[in-house]
Design an enzyme around this catalytic site. Structure first.
Site, mmCIF file in Angstrom:
data_model
loop_
_atom_site.group_PDB
_atom_site.id
_atom_site.type_symbol
_atom_site.label_atom_id
_atom_site.label_comp_id
_atom_site.label_asym_id
_atom_site.label_seq_id
_atom_site.Cartn_x
_atom_site.Cartn_y
_atom_site.Cartn_z
ATOM 1 N N CYS A 100 2.547 0.250 4.099
ATOM 2 C CA CYS A 100 3.875 0.726 3.699
ATOM 3 C C CYS A 100 4.455 -0.285 2.714
ATOM 4 O O CYS A 100 4.577 -1.463 3.019
ATOM 5 C CB CYS A 100 4.778 0.843 4.924
ATOM 6 S SG CYS A 100 6.520 0.981 4.522
ATOM 7 N N CYS A 104 10.583 2.720 -1.050
ATOM 8 C CA CYS A 104 10.990 4.138 -1.166
ATOM 9 C C CYS A 104 12.293 4.431 -0.443
ATOM 10 O O CYS A 104 13.017 5.346 -0.842
ATOM 11 C CB CYS A 104 9.908 5.042 -0.597
ATOM 12 S SG CYS A 104 8.257 4.411 -0.749
ATOM 13 N N THR A 191 12.845 -0.698 7.530
ATOM 14 C CA THR A 191 11.690 -0.944 6.667
ATOM 15 C C THR A 191 12.086 -1.799 5.469
ATOM 16 O O THR A 191 12.994 -1.439 4.725
ATOM 17 C CB THR A 191 11.125 0.417 6.184
ATOM 18 O OG1 THR A 191 10.670 1.133 7.316
ATOM 19 C CG2 THR A 191 9.986 0.233 5.209
ATOM 20 N N GLU A 257 9.304 -4.222 9.423
ATOM 21 C CA GLU A 257 10.500 -3.611 9.988
ATOM 22 C C GLU A 257 11.313 -4.690 10.689
ATOM 23 O O GLU A 257 10.754 -5.676 11.173
ATOM 24 C CB GLU A 257 10.151 -2.508 11.000
ATOM 25 C CG GLU A 257 10.068 -1.107 10.395
ATOM 26 C CD GLU A 257 8.763 -0.822 9.674
ATOM 27 O OE1 GLU A 257 7.738 -1.442 10.033
ATOM 28 O OE2 GLU A 257 8.749 0.008 8.738
ATOM 29 N N HIS A 292 12.829 11.542 2.178
ATOM 30 C CA HIS A 292 11.846 10.640 2.793
ATOM 31 C C HIS A 292 10.687 11.433 3.420
ATOM 32 O O HIS A 292 9.575 10.923 3.515
ATOM 33 C CB HIS A 292 12.518 9.715 3.812
ATOM 34 C CG HIS A 292 11.821 8.384 3.903
ATOM 35 N ND1 HIS A 292 11.587 7.586 2.813
ATOM 36 C CD2 HIS A 292 11.264 7.735 4.956
ATOM 37 C CE1 HIS A 292 10.926 6.509 3.191
ATOM 38 N NE2 HIS A 292 10.710 6.565 4.493
ATOM 39 N N TYR A 296 6.496 10.970 2.411
ATOM 40 C CA TYR A 296 5.311 10.814 3.260
ATOM 41 C C TYR A 296 4.128 11.646 2.776
ATOM 42 O O TYR A 296 2.991 11.376 3.135
ATOM 43 C CB TYR A 296 5.662 11.188 4.718
ATOM 44 C CG TYR A 296 6.320 10.050 5.475
ATOM 45 C CD1 TYR A 296 7.229 9.212 4.858
ATOM 46 C CD2 TYR A 296 6.024 9.820 6.814
ATOM 47 C CE1 TYR A 296 7.824 8.178 5.549
ATOM 48 C CE2 TYR A 296 6.620 8.776 7.516
ATOM 49 C CZ TYR A 296 7.520 7.965 6.881
ATOM 50 O OH TYR A 296 8.102 6.938 7.565
ATOM 51 N N CYS A 299 2.873 8.575 0.175
ATOM 52 C CA CYS A 299 2.422 7.252 0.642
ATOM 53 C C CYS A 299 1.312 7.354 1.678
ATOM 54 O O CYS A 299 0.308 6.655 1.613
ATOM 55 C CB CYS A 299 3.594 6.434 1.163
ATOM 56 S SG CYS A 299 4.192 6.902 2.804
ATOM 57 N N GLU A 455 4.387 5.298 12.395
ATOM 58 C CA GLU A 455 5.398 5.657 11.401
ATOM 59 C C GLU A 455 5.213 7.099 10.931
ATOM 60 O O GLU A 455 6.181 7.783 10.606
ATOM 61 C CB GLU A 455 5.357 4.701 10.224
ATOM 62 C CG GLU A 455 6.600 4.823 9.359
ATOM 63 C CD GLU A 455 6.630 3.844 8.214
ATOM 64 O OE1 GLU A 455 5.584 3.670 7.567
ATOM 65 O OE2 GLU A 455 7.693 3.276 7.952
HETATM 66 FE FE1 SF4 Z 1 6.912 3.046 3.645
HETATM 67 FE FE2 SF4 Z 1 5.987 5.474 3.048
HETATM 68 FE FE3 SF4 Z 1 8.553 5.138 3.782
HETATM 69 FE FE4 SF4 Z 1 7.614 4.281 1.390
HETATM 70 S S1 SF4 Z 1 7.744 6.414 2.108
HETATM 71 S S2 SF4 Z 1 8.959 3.186 2.785
HETATM 72 S S3 SF4 Z 1 5.582 3.584 1.949
HETATM 73 S S4 SF4 Z 1 6.726 4.792 5.037
HETATM 74 FE FE FE Z 2 9.000 5.039 6.545
#
Ligand code: SF4
Ligand code: FE
Length: 493
Positions: A100, A104, A191, A257, A292, A296, A299, A455
């Site tokens: 991660c 983002c 995060t 985190e 968000h 996902y 990422c 996550e």
């Molecule tokens: Fe982390 Fe994915 Fe959230 Fe970006 S979108 S902060 S990489 S979990």
């Molecule tokens: Fe996340």
């Protein structure tokens, strides 16, 4: 300032006074702490790739507010194409870090706060949108990393914020002054909080009138005097302190985190984006969560690419790459991973403009995307463990492989014995096999599993949160009408 380099970003963290605690103690030089540094390397990659001409189109954008070139992580999306590029950027970062990369959450907060403040101002004549615009221009011009903080501790989940025995279970306003507000409370699972220059705070649930003091959003420097952070530990994290980089599995990159505590922090008016307009709390939450959940689909797919690649290599190292069931398992992993990507792309292509002018994802498809992410990475992990074999969790340490302590009757050392018995296919170095299996272990149940597994389940909202949104967005009434029309069912007597 134009785009920051990775080094400039890391150096900028050194200038901050962020208060960090770990294992019950304050960590002064947290930037170089072996358990924290890999997570900084991850964010630094968002800067490094933006400077690389090969990735310029994906990693940078033109600011809609200033016309200047900016890092896409600070961009307000201006089209479905921008939303697609966001997902591609996240897949790229996942591929480069297998972790991660944290940045983002700020990007998703920018886009939800930008559009929500516009609509609050429209109703109440407040000045939140202008406040936010000034803030985001500062972020873009200085290429800052910003955390988007949403999740409150929540205490008794059956109770609204104002009903909690301890009012601090939700971040709230404790004092209103002519020049600003004082807030108290905390945000959990934050995060990249340490690795951020600023934090945008947002409410975590829809609220009613009695929760007015909890309907609050603002920006604050991450190193404000009254803020402190308690670092969240990860599975196998102390391996990073042992000096055995192979045993870590991914020694260079990792997630982060922390619990972020706001102990009576003063927020000047110019940084406030919501202050009591409780009926807009839900809008801000849903929009942030929607963005968000789209994220996902990028990422986790990039991280999945690295795990699929590792599983394919493990098959080769074991000499089983031609077995039909192995080939089929790898295809299944790809199918699952690309299904997640398809959802990320689909909710982006179906994006539409908000009243404020930036673009929002299709909410239904973004929630479907994240709902799939709560499942498929688990199956991908299961298949990776199947292909890798049990050695990924039973292998001796790097120190054993490097030991010259004699154990055999013929003078063999521990290292020589390990090399002999942990050999795979002819021509494959034992060390490479060791590195690869530890990498898979790290992704499936070590520190990176925080980002890839748990996550995937709870990040951007737990599975039930998406099911509620899917139920709300799916327009069941319209589907019933479709069925009625074709079946010849009339509502008239
Ligand atoms: Fe982390 Fe994915 Fe959230 Fe970006 S979108 S902060 S990489 S979990
Ligand atoms: Fe996340």
């Amino acid at each position: 300032m134009a785009l920051k380099s990775a080094k400039e970003y890391v150096d900028s963290l050194r200038e901050m006074n962020t208060r960090v605690y770990m294992f019950g103690e304050r960590i002064e030089n947290w930037v170089d702490h072996p358990m924290i540094a890999p997570s900084i390397n991850c964010v630094a990659m968002t800067y490094a790739l933006a400077k690389n001409p090969e990735y310029e189109d994906i990693m940078t954008a033109t600011s809609s507010l200033t016309g200047r070139k900016i890092n896409r992580f600070t961009h307000l999306h201006q089209s479905p194409e921008d939303l697609v590029k966001k997902v591609k950027m996240q897949r790229l970062l996942g591929q480069k870090t297998a972790s991660c990369f944290q940045r983002c959450v700020g990007m998703d907060a920018f886009n939800s706060v930008f559009s929500t403040t516009f609509e609050i101002d429209e109703k109440y004549g407040t000045n939140y949108h202008e406040n936010f615009k000034r803030f985001i221009i500062h972020v873009q011009d200085n290429d800052l990393t910003v955390d988007g903080a949403m999740t409150d501790p929540k205490g008794d989940r059956s109770k609204a914020p104002h009903q909690q025995a301890d009012p601090d279970m939700f971040l709230h306003v404790v004092e209103r002054r002519p020049d600003g507000i004082v807030v108290n409370g905390a945000k959990c699972h934050q995060t990249g909080a340490l690795n951020s220059h600023w934090i945008i705070f947002m409410p975590t649930i829809s609220m009613g009138e009695a929760d007015r003091d909890y309907a609050v959003s603002f920006a604050c420097p991450a190193d404000a005097e009254e803020i402190y952070m308690i670092y969240g530990r990860q599975s196998c994290d102390t391996r990073k302190l042992e000096g055995c980089s192979i045993d870590v599995g991914n020694a260079k990159f990792g997630g982060q985190e922390a619990l972020v505590v706001l102990d009576h922090v003063f927020i000047p008016n110019e940084y406030i984006f919501m202050n009591g307009e409780y009926e807009f709390a839900g809008m801000m939450v849903e929009r942030f969560a929607g963005y968000h959940r789209q994220s996902y689909g990028g990422c986790k797919v990039g991280v999945g690419d690295t795990l699929i690649g590792a599983a394919a290599l493990a098959a080769e190292y074991n000499g089983v790459e031609k077995a039909s069931h192995i080939k089929d398992k790898l295809i299944e992993m790809v199918h699952l991973n690309e299904t997640l990507y398809s959802c990320g792309i689909a909710c982006s292509c179906e994006g539409c403009p908000t009243k404020a002018g930036n673009y929002q994802i299709d909410m239904l498809l973004a929630n479907v995307c994240k709902q799939n992410v709560t499942r498929y990475p688990y199956e991908i992990v299961r298949l990776a463990e199947d292909i890798a074999g049990g050695l990924m969790v039973t292998m001796p340490s790097q120190k054993d492989f490097e030991s010259d302590t004699v154990v055999g009757n013929n003078g063999e050392t521990i290292g020589e014995i390990c090399d002999k018995y942990f050999k795979g296919k002819e021509g494959v170095s034992v060390k490479d096999r060791q590195k690869l299996l530890r990498f898979i272990e790290n992704m499936c149940l070590g520190a990176a599993a925080v980002g890839y597994r748990t996550e995937s389940l709870h990040g951007a909202g737990s599975p039930q949160a998406q099911r509620i949104m899917i139920g709300r967005q799916c327009d069941m009434a319209a589907k019933k009408e479709l069925a009625k029309r074709i079946a010849g069912i009339s509502d008239e007597e």
